[in-house]
Design an enzyme around this catalytic site. Structure first.
Site, PDB file in Angstrom:
ATOM      1  N   SER A  93       0.822  -1.215   0.000  1.00 25.25           N
ATOM      2  CA  SER A  93       0.000   0.000   0.000  1.00 25.25           C
ATOM      3  C   SER A  93       0.856   1.266   0.000  1.00 25.25           C
ATOM      4  O   SER A  93       0.327   2.365   0.048  1.00 25.25           O
ATOM      5  CB  SER A  93      -0.920   0.009   1.225  1.00 25.25           C
ATOM      6  N   ASP A 147      12.367   4.372   5.080  1.00 21.81           N
ATOM      7  CA  ASP A 147      11.234   3.632   5.655  1.00 21.81           C
ATOM      8  C   ASP A 147      11.651   2.900   6.935  1.00 21.81           C
ATOM      9  O   ASP A 147      10.950   2.956   7.952  1.00 21.81           O
ATOM     10  CB  ASP A 147      10.700   2.591   4.665  1.00 21.81           C
TER      11      ASP A 147
HETATM   12  C1  MEV Z   1       9.429   3.762  -0.628  1.00 19.35           C
HETATM   13  O1  MEV Z   1       8.568   3.924   0.499  1.00 19.35           O
HETATM   14  C2  MEV Z   1      10.367   4.919  -0.740  1.00 19.35           C
HETATM   15  C3  MEV Z   1      11.300   4.889  -1.962  1.00 19.35           C
HETATM   16  O2  MEV Z   1      11.982   6.150  -1.952  1.00 19.35           O
HETATM   17  C4  MEV Z   1      12.293   3.772  -1.882  1.00 19.35           C
HETATM   18  C5  MEV Z   1      13.347   3.946  -0.810  1.00 19.35           C
HETATM   19  O3  MEV Z   1      13.564   5.043  -0.313  1.00 19.35           O
HETATM   20  O4  MEV Z   1      14.006   2.931  -0.514  1.00 19.35           O
HETATM   21  C6  MEV Z   1      10.529   4.792  -3.256  1.00 19.35           C
END
Ligand code: MEV
Length: 324
Positions: A93, A147
Site C-alpha cells: 500500500s 522507511d
Molecule cells: C518507498 O517507500 C520509498 C522509496 O523512496 C524507496 C526507498 O527510499 O528505498 C521509493
C-alpha cells in the site's frame, strides 16, 4: 534478559508516510517521513523442530516472503520460527508495511535469541541498521534507509546528505550516504487514501533507475524533487498547511513525470484536492497510496472513499517499534 531467549514475543511497528522526497532520496536527495498511528503486530514464536518456518500458519517460501527470509538470515536464526502477522495497513500500500514487518520481526527474533527483552531493549540504531540491510537485500540493493529508520525510530524523520540538528545516525551503501535526523512531526492530521492497487517498491525503484540511467532529464526531475523536499521540510516545521499543500501538488507532478503514478492515484489526488490544500502519492507508487493535507480531513476522507479508495485520517509521529 534470559540467556536462552523467550519462547515467543509480541512486537509492533507503525506504518509510515513519506511527506516529501520518495525516489529522489535513493539518489541522495532529502526526504521527510513520519510514522503514523496504524500498526502492524507480529507474534514471533519457536516453530515445531524439523518443520519449516511459517507465516500465519502457511510455510514461508523465500520466493514470496523475501523480507521475512532475509530477516531470519540477518538475525542468524536457523531454527523454525512461526510468525503471526496482523496489520492495519495492507501490504503493497506504499505505507511501509514491509519496513514495519521487518522491524517488528527483527525485534521479536532478537527476543527469541535472548538478545532483547522489555527490560533491555536493543538500541533502535542497531535495529534500524539491521532492518535497512534486510530491506535492501529484499529489494535487490536499491533502497534508502527512510522507511526502515522511520518505523523503527518513530516520530518524524528528515533524511539529508549532511548532519544537522536532531542527528540520529548515518547509513552508507556503496557511494551513497544518508544522514538520518529526528524532527518534530507536523502537528496536523494527514488524510491517507489507498487505491486498492498494490505497488511493488522494487519494481518502481528499478523503473526510475532505468529512466535516470537513460536521460539527464530524469536527473533534473530528481534534483527538483530534492528542492521541493527542502522547502517542504521548512513548511512542515512551521506547520504551514497551505504551503505544504502547494508543495504536495508539485511533488506529485514530478513523481508523475518519473512514471510512478497511476490513473487511480491521480484520481484520488484530484478528488481529495477539493477538500485539501494539496495531495500527492506517497511511497513508491505504481499503485499504493496518496496523502492530502486538509482543514476538513473527514470530508476529504469521505471524498476518497466515494471515489473507490480506502481512507484513514492519521496522526503523524507515532511511536516506533516496540514490545506489545
Ligand atoms: C518507498 O517507500 C520509498 C522509496 O523512496 C524507496 C526507498 O527510499 O528505498 C521509493
Amino acid at each position: 534478559m534470559t540467556a536462552t531467549g523467550a519462547a515467543a514475543a509480541l512486537t509492533s511497528a507503525p506504518a509510515k508516510v513519506i511527506l516529501f522526497g520518495e525516489h529522489a532520496v535513493v539518489y541522495g536527495e532529502p526526504a521527510v517521513a513520519a510514522a503514523v498511528d496504524l500498526r502492524l503486530r507480529v507474534r514471533v514464536a519457536r516453530g515445531p523442530a524439523g518443520g519449516p518456518s511459517t507465516i500465519n500458519d502457511a510455510p514461508l517460501a523465500s520466493a514470496y516472503h523475501h523480507y521475512l527470509s532475509e530477516a531470519l538470515k540477518a538475525a542468524g536464526e536457523d531454527k523454525p520460527v512461526a510468525f503471526q502477522v496482523e496489520a492495519s495497513v495492507p501490504g503493497g500500500s506504499g505505507l511501509g508495511s514491509s519496513a514495519a514487518l521487518v522491524s517488528a520481526s527483527l525485534l521479536g527474533l532478537l527476543a527469541l535469541a535472548g538478545k532483547a527483552d522489555r527490560a533491555s531493549p536493543v538500541p533502535r540504531e542497531t535495529l534500524a541498521r539491521l532492518a535497512y540491510d534486510v530491506e535492501a537485500a529484499a529489494q535487490q540493493g536499491r533502497a534508502s534507509p527512510t522507511d526502515t529508520t522511520t518505523v523503527t525510530e518513530g516520530g518524524a524523520i528528515l533524511v539529508g546528505r549532511e548532519r544537522g540538528p536532531g542527528f540520529l545516525w548515518e547509513i552508507t551503501r556503496g557511494e551513497r550516504r544518508w544522514s538520518l535526523h529526528k524532527v518534530e512531526p507536523p502537528a496536523m492530521p494527514v488524510v491517507i487514501g489507498f487505491t486498492h492497487e498494490r505497488g511493488r517498491t522494487a519494481t518502481e525503484v528499478a523503473k526510475v533507475a532505468r529512466f535516470v540511467a537513460r536521460t539527464g532529464f530524469a536527473k533534473d526531475v530528481i534534483r527538483e524533487i530534492g528542492d521541493v523536499a527542502r522547502e517542504g521540510a521548512k513548511a512542515a516545521a512551521r506547520g504551514d498547511r497551505a504551503q505544504l499543500g502547494k508543495l504536495f501538488d508539485r511533488n506529485h507532478n514530478l513523481l508523475t513525470i518519473l512514471g510512478v503514478s497511476t490513473p487511480r492515484l491521480n484520481r484520488l489526488c484530484e478528488v481529495a484536492r477539493r477538500h485539501a490544500h494539496g495531495a500527492k502519492l506517497t511511497g513508491s507508487g505504481g499503485g499504493g497510496s496518496m496523502i492530502a493535507v486538509s482543514d476538513e480531513p473527514e470530508a476529504c476522507a469521505a471524498a476518497i472513499r466515494k471515489a473507490g479508495g480506502a481512507a484513514w485520517v492519521a496522526t503523524l509521529g507515532a511511536q516506533g517499534v516496540r514490545f506489545e
